[in-house]
Write a protein that holds these residues in place. Structure first.
Motif, short mmCIF file in Angstrom:
data_model
loop_
_atom_site.label_atom_id
_atom_site.label_comp_id
_atom_site.label_asym_id
_atom_site.label_seq_id
_atom_site.Cartn_x
_atom_site.Cartn_y
_atom_site.Cartn_z
N LYS A 24 0.83 -1.21 0.00
CA LYS A 24 0.00 0.00 0.00
C LYS A 24 0.87 1.26 0.00
O LYS A 24 0.61 2.19 -0.77
CB LYS A 24 -0.94 0.00 1.21
CG LYS A 24 -2.04 -1.05 1.14
CD LYS A 24 -2.98 -0.95 2.33
CE LYS A 24 -4.08 -1.99 2.24
NZ LYS A 24 -5.01 -1.91 3.42
N ARG A 25 1.87 1.28 0.86
CA ARG A 25 2.73 2.46 0.94
C ARG A 25 3.51 2.64 -0.36
O ARG A 25 3.67 3.77 -0.85
CB ARG A 25 3.70 2.32 2.11
CG ARG A 25 4.55 3.57 2.34
CD ARG A 25 5.47 3.40 3.53
NE ARG A 25 4.73 3.23 4.76
CZ ARG A 25 5.28 2.96 5.94
NH1 ARG A 25 6.59 2.80 6.02
NH2 ARG A 25 4.54 2.83 7.01
N ALA A 26 3.97 1.53 -0.95
CA ALA A 26 4.70 1.61 -2.22
C ALA A 26 3.80 2.12 -3.33
O ALA A 26 4.22 2.93 -4.17
CB ALA A 26 5.28 0.25 -2.59
N PHE A 95 21.94 1.84 -6.30
CA PHE A 95 21.75 2.54 -5.03
C PHE A 95 20.33 2.46 -4.48
O PHE A 95 20.08 2.91 -3.36
CB PHE A 95 22.17 4.00 -5.17
CG PHE A 95 23.59 4.17 -5.59
CD1 PHE A 95 24.63 3.93 -4.71
CD2 PHE A 95 23.91 4.56 -6.88
CE1 PHE A 95 25.95 4.07 -5.10
CE2 PHE A 95 25.23 4.71 -7.29
CZ PHE A 95 26.26 4.46 -6.39
N GLY A 96 19.44 1.91 -5.24
CA GLY A 96 18.10 1.71 -4.73
C GLY A 96 17.03 2.48 -5.47
O GLY A 96 17.27 3.54 -6.04
N ARG A 97 15.82 1.91 -5.45
CA ARG A 97 14.68 2.55 -6.10
C ARG A 97 14.34 3.87 -5.40
O ARG A 97 14.03 4.87 -6.04
CB ARG A 97 13.47 1.63 -6.06
CG ARG A 97 13.51 0.43 -7.01
CD ARG A 97 14.52 -0.65 -6.63
NE ARG A 97 14.31 -1.88 -7.34
CZ ARG A 97 15.17 -2.43 -8.19
NH1 ARG A 97 16.32 -1.82 -8.44
NH2 ARG A 97 14.92 -3.56 -8.77
N ARG A 98 14.39 3.86 -4.07
CA ARG A 98 14.05 5.06 -3.30
C ARG A 98 15.01 6.20 -3.59
O ARG A 98 14.59 7.37 -3.67
CB ARG A 98 14.06 4.73 -1.81
CG ARG A 98 13.67 5.90 -0.91
CD ARG A 98 13.71 5.49 0.56
NE ARG A 98 13.39 6.61 1.43
CZ ARG A 98 14.29 7.49 1.86
NH1 ARG A 98 15.56 7.39 1.47
NH2 ARG A 98 13.91 8.47 2.66
N ALA A 215 4.78 14.72 -2.10
CA ALA A 215 5.48 13.50 -2.47
C ALA A 215 6.69 13.25 -1.57
O ALA A 215 6.97 12.10 -1.20
CB ALA A 215 5.92 13.58 -3.93
N TYR A 216 7.39 14.31 -1.20
CA TYR A 216 8.56 14.16 -0.33
C TYR A 216 8.16 13.59 1.03
O TYR A 216 8.82 12.69 1.57
CB TYR A 216 9.26 15.50 -0.15
CG TYR A 216 10.34 15.47 0.91
CD1 TYR A 216 11.56 14.84 0.68
CD2 TYR A 216 10.11 16.05 2.16
CE1 TYR A 216 12.53 14.79 1.65
CE2 TYR A 216 11.09 16.00 3.14
CZ TYR A 216 12.29 15.38 2.89
OH TYR A 216 13.26 15.32 3.86
N ARG A 220 9.78 9.79 1.92
CA ARG A 220 10.92 9.71 2.83
C ARG A 220 10.79 8.57 3.83
O ARG A 220 11.78 8.14 4.43
CB ARG A 220 11.06 11.04 3.58
CG ARG A 220 9.93 11.36 4.53
CD ARG A 220 10.17 12.67 5.27
NE ARG A 220 9.09 12.99 6.19
CZ ARG A 220 9.10 14.03 7.02
NH1 ARG A 220 10.14 14.84 7.04
NH2 ARG A 220 8.08 14.25 7.83
N ARG A 221 9.59 8.01 3.99
CA ARG A 221 9.36 6.91 4.92
C ARG A 221 9.35 5.55 4.23
O ARG A 221 9.17 4.52 4.87
CB ARG A 221 8.04 7.12 5.67
CG ARG A 221 7.98 8.39 6.49
CD ARG A 221 6.62 8.53 7.16
NE ARG A 221 6.31 7.39 7.98
CZ ARG A 221 5.09 7.13 8.48
NH1 ARG A 221 4.09 7.93 8.20
NH2 ARG A 221 4.89 6.07 9.21
N LEU A 222 9.52 5.55 2.92
CA LEU A 222 9.42 4.30 2.15
C LEU A 222 10.72 3.52 2.22
O LEU A 222 11.81 4.08 2.07
CB LEU A 222 9.08 4.63 0.70
CG LEU A 222 8.75 3.45 -0.22
CD1 LEU A 222 7.49 2.73 0.27
CD2 LEU A 222 8.53 3.95 -1.65
N GLU A 223 10.63 2.20 2.43
CA GLU A 223 11.79 1.32 2.50
C GLU A 223 11.99 0.61 1.16
O GLU A 223 11.05 0.41 0.40
CB GLU A 223 11.62 0.28 3.60
CG GLU A 223 11.47 0.87 5.00
CD GLU A 223 12.75 1.55 5.48
OE1 GLU A 223 13.83 1.17 5.00
OE2 GLU A 223 12.65 2.46 6.32
#
Length: 459
Positions: A24-26, A95-98, A215-216, A220-223
């Motif tokens: 859900k968060r993603a 380096f990651g999707r985030r 959006a920020y 910022r809380r997404l893993e």
């Protein structure tokens, strides 16, 4: 003894893969970023069709040339997107999707806000269109990584049986962004001409700052998804770009061809407005209402068709969503030529809001599953952005050219759309159906293909 299926075996071997998923968060994080990206692109496309041709590319002797040049700047951001994919894609896999999602958020939003601050041709001459093109280049470079990272993030966080549905929220965000941009522009088109041309057109660009902040806060809380974290720990994974070019070239080319369906969107949201207002002389605010209605319908259609694709497969839904718009583009543009408002609304909503949503809503999962986790962002970014560069970069300007100097020939642009859709269908037919496979099985599938490719190369 009950046989062990591949998916069950994969679950037994790596029980931690499903731990830590936050679908859900993603989905929300992907949705908001895509909304910003396509708000920016749609607000520019709308402005280019209505006012930028007069403010940045004035041509008193031939207004049609000014329209053509303005449409070409719409394509600039698409043409540069493959270069952005070469930069942003490997960053997403390394380096990651985030990491990429946060980087592109500020690049896209900053460039859009800056467009609203630019001086016009009357104020600074040729410097004005030059600065405009620079902003479009920044938008294009960053957008290439935004969408691929968002889709990969949501796919890898999704529950296995709902991957198409979860990733569809990325494209639902694009529809909302397009809808929002068009809706924001309508009140300003009703301003007196002097106010619209002096300050009114700038406000929709400035409003992108609100979306950036929102959006920020969410992102910022997404893993990072567990699937990426596991692959990231593998020291022998190699350079993502090199692996894509070595083992996954066919998938990149397949996606690039399938992405020709984007021509439908570009002709519908950008060129048809130019044709209706500058060629036929229809009311611009009413034409924008057609886009709003179609996108509002798409908001509901996209998750529904994605759920269907999770049940019956990606390919049949995608192909139906390409063939439908290829046929309906003719009555839609014909209705504009005739000035028949009821038919314009009916065909526009059916073509873009429902049928186009069948391909638009499920391509994120369809395309992303053509790559393993370790190179997903790179491969997806390259394939989609090459396709978008061709379709998005060429469609508005070529449709304008095919319509003739008086913008009075709609048949040529309609045929052009049909040809691009035929290419998309042909590419989709060559793809493997992956709806029933787990992500681990998809990784194994591509790993086996890579082994075959490496053996063939060394033979």
């Amino acid at each position: 003894m009950t046989p062990t299926t591949p998916s069950a075996q994969a679950t037994t071997d790596i029980p931690h893969v499903t731990h830590g998923k936050t679908p859900k968060r993603a989905a929300i994080a992907s949705w908001i970023g895509s909304a910003l990206e396509y708000y920016d692109f749609a607000v520019y496309g709308t402005a280019a069709a209505l006012v930028l041709n007069q403010l940045f590319f004035p041509d008193d002797t031939n207004p049609a040339i000014a329209v053509l040049v303005a449409m070409a700047t719409v394509g600039v951001a698409y043409v540069v997107r493959p270069l952005g994919a070469l930069i942003m894609g490997p960053l997403g896999d390394r380096f990651g999707r985030r990491f990429v999602l946060m980087l592109t958020l500020f690049l896209i939003g900053g460039a859009t806000f800056a467009i609203g601050c630019l001086p016009t041709y009357e104020q600074v001459g040729a410097l004005a269109p030059a600065l405009l093109v620079v902003c479009r280049l920044i938008q294009g470079l960053s957008a290439a990584g935004e969408q691929a990272s968002a889709i990969s993030m949501s796919l890898e966080h999704a529950n296995e049986r709902h991957r198409s549905f979860t990733t569809s929220w990325t494209l639902q965000g694009t529809q909302f962004g397009t809808l929002l941009a068009t809706a924001v522009f309508i009140p300003f088109t009703m301003l007196p001409e002097e106010d619209l041309m002096s300050w009114g057109w700038r406000v929709p660009f400035w409003l992108s700052a609100v979306v950036v902040v929102t959006a920020y806060i969410i992102r910022r809380r997404l893993e990072e998804p567990p699937a990426f974290q596991e692959v990231h720990e593998d020291d022998a994974k190699g350079a993502p770009l090199g692996l894509v070019f070595k083992h996954h070239k066919a998938a990149v080319l397949r996606i690039a061809a399938a992405a020709m369906i984007n021509t439908v969107n570009m002709v519908f949201t950008v060129w048809s407005i130019t044709y209706a207002t500058n060629g036929v002389g229809l009311d611009r605010s009413t034409m924008l209402s057609v886009t709003i209605l179609a996108n509002a319908v798409a908001l509901a259609a996209i998750p529904l068709v994605a759920m269907l694709a999770d049940k019956v497969g990606r390919k049949p839904v995608f192909i139906a969503g390409v063939a439908g718009p290829a046929l309906l583009m003719y009555p839609y543009l014909g209705s504009i030529s005739a000035g028949n408002w009821p038919l314009i609304f009916v065909f526009g909503t059916l073509m873009s809001g429902i049928l186009y949503s069948m391909s638009n809503g499920i391509w994120p999962a369809f395309y992303a599953e053509m790559f393993p986790t370790r190179v997903r962002v790179t491969g997806l970014a390259l394939g989609t952005q090459i396709g978008f560069a061709i379709s998005g970069g060429v469609a508005p300007a070529l449709a304008t050219y095919l319509a003739g100097p008086e913008l009075d020939n709609w048949v040529g642009p309609a045929i052009f759309v049909s040809v691009m859709c035929a290419i998309s269908i042909g590419a989709a037919l060559t793809a493997k159906e992956t709806a029933r496979l787990s992500l681990e099985e998809i990784n194994v599938l591509h790993r086996d293909r890579a082994v075959v490719s490496a053996r063939a190369g060394s033979a």
